[in-house]
Scaffold this motif. Structure first.
Motif, mmCIF file in Angstrom:
data_model
loop_
_atom_site.group_PDB
_atom_site.id
_atom_site.type_symbol
_atom_site.label_atom_id
_atom_site.label_comp_id
_atom_site.label_asym_id
_atom_site.label_seq_id
_atom_site.Cartn_x
_atom_site.Cartn_y
_atom_site.Cartn_z
ATOM 1 N N GLU A 30 -1.172 -1.211 -4.624
ATOM 2 C CA GLU A 30 -2.237 -0.242 -4.333
ATOM 3 C C GLU A 30 -1.596 1.129 -4.129
ATOM 4 O O GLU A 30 -0.778 1.309 -3.228
ATOM 5 N N THR A 70 -6.037 -4.637 6.175
ATOM 6 C CA THR A 70 -4.928 -3.679 6.136
ATOM 7 C C THR A 70 -5.073 -2.727 7.311
ATOM 8 O O THR A 70 -6.168 -2.541 7.839
ATOM 9 N N GLY A 71 -3.963 -2.133 7.664
ATOM 10 C CA GLY A 71 -3.974 -1.173 8.766
ATOM 11 C C GLY A 71 -3.303 -1.764 9.985
ATOM 12 O O GLY A 71 -3.925 -2.536 10.712
ATOM 13 N N GLY A 72 -2.030 -1.432 10.151
ATOM 14 C CA GLY A 72 -1.286 -1.890 11.326
ATOM 15 C C GLY A 72 -0.613 -3.238 11.164
ATOM 16 O O GLY A 72 -0.005 -3.748 12.105
ATOM 17 N N ILE A 73 -0.698 -3.823 9.971
ATOM 18 C CA ILE A 73 -0.031 -5.120 9.756
ATOM 19 C C ILE A 73 1.435 -4.854 9.426
ATOM 20 O O ILE A 73 1.776 -3.843 8.803
ATOM 21 N N LYS A 81 -12.250 -5.161 2.859
ATOM 22 C CA LYS A 81 -11.015 -4.743 3.543
ATOM 23 C C LYS A 81 -11.358 -4.611 5.023
ATOM 24 O O LYS A 81 -12.245 -3.819 5.376
ATOM 25 N N ARG A 92 -3.760 9.660 -1.694
ATOM 26 C CA ARG A 92 -3.470 10.554 -0.569
ATOM 27 C C ARG A 92 -2.376 11.547 -0.903
ATOM 28 O O ARG A 92 -2.033 12.387 -0.082
ATOM 29 N N VAL A 95 0.884 -1.178 0.000
ATOM 30 C CA VAL A 95 0.000 0.000 0.000
ATOM 31 C C VAL A 95 0.915 1.219 0.000
ATOM 32 O O VAL A 95 1.688 1.425 0.937
ATOM 33 N N PHE A 124 -10.550 -2.887 8.080
ATOM 34 C CA PHE A 124 -9.742 -1.683 8.283
ATOM 35 C C PHE A 124 -10.242 -0.882 9.469
ATOM 36 O O PHE A 124 -11.449 -0.649 9.569
ATOM 37 N N GLY A 129 -0.362 -3.474 3.220
ATOM 38 C CA GLY A 129 0.317 -2.662 4.221
ATOM 39 C C GLY A 129 1.377 -1.780 3.621
ATOM 40 O O GLY A 129 1.845 -2.008 2.499
ATOM 41 N N SER A 130 1.721 -0.769 4.405
ATOM 42 C CA SER A 130 2.720 0.196 3.945
ATOM 43 C C SER A 130 4.111 -0.132 4.456
ATOM 44 O O SER A 130 5.053 0.583 4.147
ATOM 45 N N TRP A 131 4.227 -1.228 5.228
ATOM 46 C CA TRP A 131 5.540 -1.506 5.815
ATOM 47 C C TRP A 131 6.594 -1.851 4.750
ATOM 48 O O TRP A 131 7.789 -1.716 4.990
HETATM 49 C C1 3PG Z 1 -4.153 1.994 4.316
HETATM 50 O O1 3PG Z 1 -5.156 1.993 3.635
HETATM 51 O O2 3PG Z 1 -3.517 2.990 4.620
HETATM 52 C C2 3PG Z 1 -3.679 0.699 4.792
HETATM 53 O O3 3PG Z 1 -4.546 0.292 5.754
HETATM 54 C C3 3PG Z 1 -2.251 0.703 5.222
HETATM 55 O O4 3PG Z 1 -2.119 0.700 6.594
HETATM 56 P P1 3PG Z 1 -0.675 0.652 7.255
HETATM 57 O O5 3PG Z 1 0.007 1.943 6.867
HETATM 58 O O6 3PG Z 1 -0.926 0.562 8.733
HETATM 59 O O7 3PG Z 1 0.034 -0.543 6.701
#
Ligand code: 3PG
Length: 204
Positions: free
Chosen positions: A42, A158-161, A130, A46, A17, A132, A180-182
């Motif tokens: 993805e 997604t979100g915090g993984i 998703k 933003r 992400v 989220f 994820g953005s990691w």
């Molecule tokens: C998002 O849509 O931003 C994703 O959930 C990514 O989340 P993350 O930055 O915690 O991986």
């Protein structure tokens, strides 16, 4: 509703992400990730260059499936489609977007974090949602609890993984993929440190 499920037939089940800082980073980053086996990306709407980045990757890297993330309304969905996005990810569930995606035959993965939203998604014939923000929403405990209630539903949490928790999510049968953005830390993108991103992505 079209599904993203076929995308993952022969692919890694992790979707980077990406909140892309600058347009010139799009192709080198996509190439770096593709070299590590990540060919479903993805790009979140933003940053100002997001739509142009989707357009560029869609045109110049046909082997990569590029989708738009953080799509929050019909106008953004239309803009993402026009740019060549092959799938749409949203933080929430909006029925006007569902209808638009259906008529455009574009897979839409809406965000949910309650059973009520899952019921809406199921009743709309949405095959993948998703979860989220995944970790705040209960993570794998939520996914396991929903399995007997929504047996056909697939999750794209997604979100915090992160690298450590990825396997726990992917071990679930009702998890199609995770995001994820990691894999693309903001600092490394800003520094255009593609070798380091290659190193991070290669660990997954
Ligand atoms: C998002 O849509 O931003 C994703 O959930 C990514 O989340 P993350 O930055 O915690 O991986």
């Amino acid at each position: 509703m079209e599904s993203i499920t076929p995308f993952f037939a022969n692919n890694k089940k992790i979707v980077p992400v990406i909140a892309l800082p600058e347009l010139d980073m799009a192709l080198p980053l996509a190439d770096t990730l593709a070299a590590c086996g990540f060919t479903i990306l993805e790009i979140t709407l933003r940053t100002p260059c997001a739509l142009d980045a989707i357009r560029q990757i869609a045109r110049e890297r046909p082997a990569i499936k590029v989708g738009a993330g953080t799509v929050k309304n019909v106008a953004q969905l239309q803009a993402a489609e026009d740019a060549g996005a092959q799938f749409i990810v949203s933080p929430g569930l909006d029925l006007a977007m569902v209808s638009k995606a259906r008529s455009a035959k574009l897979p839409l993965v809406p965000g949910i974090m309650t059973a009520t939203e899952l019921m809406q998604a199921e009743n709309e014939g949405i095959p993948v949602v998703k979860l989220f923000p995944a970790t705040l929403a209960g993570g794998t405990d939520f996914i396991d609890a929903m399995k007997p209630v929504f047996p056909g539903m697939l999750f794209f949490p997604t979100g915090g993984i992160n690298e450590e928790s990825a396997a726990e999510f992917l071990a679930r049968e009702n998890v199609l993929c995770i995001g994820g953005s990691w894999l693309t830390p903001a600092r490394l993108m800003q520094q255009r440190d593609w070798p380091k991103i290659h190193e991070v992505a290669s660990r997954c």
